[in-house]
Each structure stands twice: as structure tokens, then as C-alpha cells.
Design a protein around this motif. Structure first.
Motif, PDB file in Angstrom:
ATOM      1  N   GLU A  17      31.004  10.385  -1.624  1.00 31.99           N
ATOM      2  CA  GLU A  17      29.758   9.993  -1.281  1.00 31.99           C
ATOM      3  C   GLU A  17      29.450  10.245   0.051  1.00 31.99           C
ATOM      4  O   GLU A  17      28.266  10.213   0.700  1.00 31.99           O
ATOM      5  CB  GLU A  17      29.773   8.474  -1.800  1.00 31.99           C
ATOM      6  N   GLY A  18      30.520  10.479   0.851  1.00 32.37           N
ATOM      7  CA  GLY A  18      30.137  10.652   2.410  1.00 32.37           C
ATOM      8  C   GLY A  18      30.157   9.227   2.995  1.00 32.37           C
ATOM      9  O   GLY A  18      30.235   8.252   2.394  1.00 32.37           O
ATOM     10  N   LEU A  19      30.064   9.301   4.346  1.00 36.88           N
ATOM     11  CA  LEU A  19      29.974   7.866   5.121  1.00 36.88           C
ATOM     12  C   LEU A  19      28.794   7.282   4.806  1.00 36.88           C
ATOM     13  O   LEU A  19      27.505   7.973   4.716  1.00 36.88           O
ATOM     14  CB  LEU A  19      30.230   8.300   6.603  1.00 36.88           C
ATOM     15  N   PRO A  20      28.765   5.984   4.577  1.00 38.14           N
ATOM     16  CA  PRO A  20      27.510   5.012   4.335  1.00 38.14           C
ATOM     17  C   PRO A  20      26.359   5.340   5.072  1.00 38.14           C
ATOM     18  O   PRO A  20      25.432   5.443   4.771  1.00 38.14           O
ATOM     19  CB  PRO A  20      27.950   3.701   4.282  1.00 38.14           C
ATOM     20  N   LEU A  21      26.427   5.513   6.366  1.00 38.37           N
ATOM     21  CA  LEU A  21      25.310   5.583   7.367  1.00 38.37           C
ATOM     22  C   LEU A  21      25.289   7.066   7.941  1.00 38.37           C
ATOM     23  O   LEU A  21      24.641   7.218   8.848  1.00 38.37           O
ATOM     24  CB  LEU A  21      25.419   4.500   8.365  1.00 38.37           C
ATOM     25  N   ARG A  62      23.477   9.516  11.537  1.00 42.29           N
ATOM     26  CA  ARG A  62      24.490   9.764  12.756  1.00 42.29           C
ATOM     27  C   ARG A  62      23.597  10.816  13.699  1.00 42.29           C
ATOM     28  O   ARG A  62      23.365  11.668  13.185  1.00 42.29           O
ATOM     29  CB  ARG A  62      25.859  10.291  12.091  1.00 42.29           C
ATOM     30  N   SER A  63      23.831  10.571  14.932  1.00 43.41           N
ATOM     31  CA  SER A  63      23.414  11.530  15.918  1.00 43.41           C
ATOM     32  C   SER A  63      24.314  12.317  16.629  1.00 43.41           C
ATOM     33  O   SER A  63      24.095  13.036  17.491  1.00 43.41           O
ATOM     34  CB  SER A  63      22.593  10.727  16.930  1.00 43.41           C
ATOM     35  N   PHE A  64      25.627  12.387  16.106  1.00 40.36           N
ATOM     36  CA  PHE A  64      26.708  13.244  16.643  1.00 40.36           C
ATOM     37  C   PHE A  64      27.304  13.999  15.679  1.00 40.36           C
ATOM     38  O   PHE A  64      27.461  13.937  14.587  1.00 40.36           O
ATOM     39  CB  PHE A  64      27.567  12.511  17.761  1.00 40.36           C
TER      40      PHE A  64
END
Length: 87
Positions: free
Chosen positions: A77-81, A85-87
Motif C-alpha cells: 500500500e505504500g507509506l500512509p502519508l 511527502r515533500s522530499f
């Protein structure tokens, strides 16, 4: 004479250390003394690191199922947030 917890507790104001008997190789002990190495400090520091690593190893072992399940979810599912993410 039996040893009670009262006898093992550090004295008020004491450094929290207690004498212990160790068996060390004669050649290493003599070399360390000749070099002015603080044997107690080296043994304490090394034992502290060994204890830390063993605690970490056991924690990872005890929580291995959760870690594997979490990693599987992240892979699927990938990372929750991640979308913010800006980087």
C-alpha cells in the motif's frame, strides 16, 4: 551470612556501581595495565554495548511477526502519508 537486597542496593550518593570478579587473560590484563587502560571502565562500556545489542536482538525477535506484517503492508500500500511527502 545471607545477602539481602538491602546489602546489594547502592548507597545513597554512590555511583551505582558494584565490584565484580572477572577472569581475564594474564597477557591482556598485563598489557592493559602497562598501557594505563582503565580496565573497569573498558569492561563496563563493552558489557553495556553487548547488553544493548542483545536487548535489541531479542526485541526484534519478539516482534518479528509484527515487523514482517507491517513491511508487507507498506510494500503493498505504500507509506500512509506518502502523498503529502515533500522530499
Amino acid at each position: 551470612m545471607s545477602v539481602t537486597k538491602k546489602h546489594l542496593a547502592p548507597r545513597p550518593g554512590a555511583s551505582g556501581k558494584r565490584a565484580a570478579n572477572l577472569t581475564l587473560s594474564v597477557d591482556v590484563l598485563e598489557s592493559a595495565k602497562a598501557l594505563g587502560i582503565n580496565i573497569s571502565q573498558v569492561c563496563d562500556n563493552y558489557l553495556r554495548e553487548v547488553v544493548r545489542k542483545e536487548q535489541e536482538r531479542r526485541w526484534r525477535q519478539e516482534h518479528s511477526e509484527f515487523i514482517a506484517a507491517y513491511n508487507s503492508i507498506i510494500e503493498e500500500e505504500g507509506l500512509p502519508l506518502d502523498q503529502w511527502r515533500s522530499f
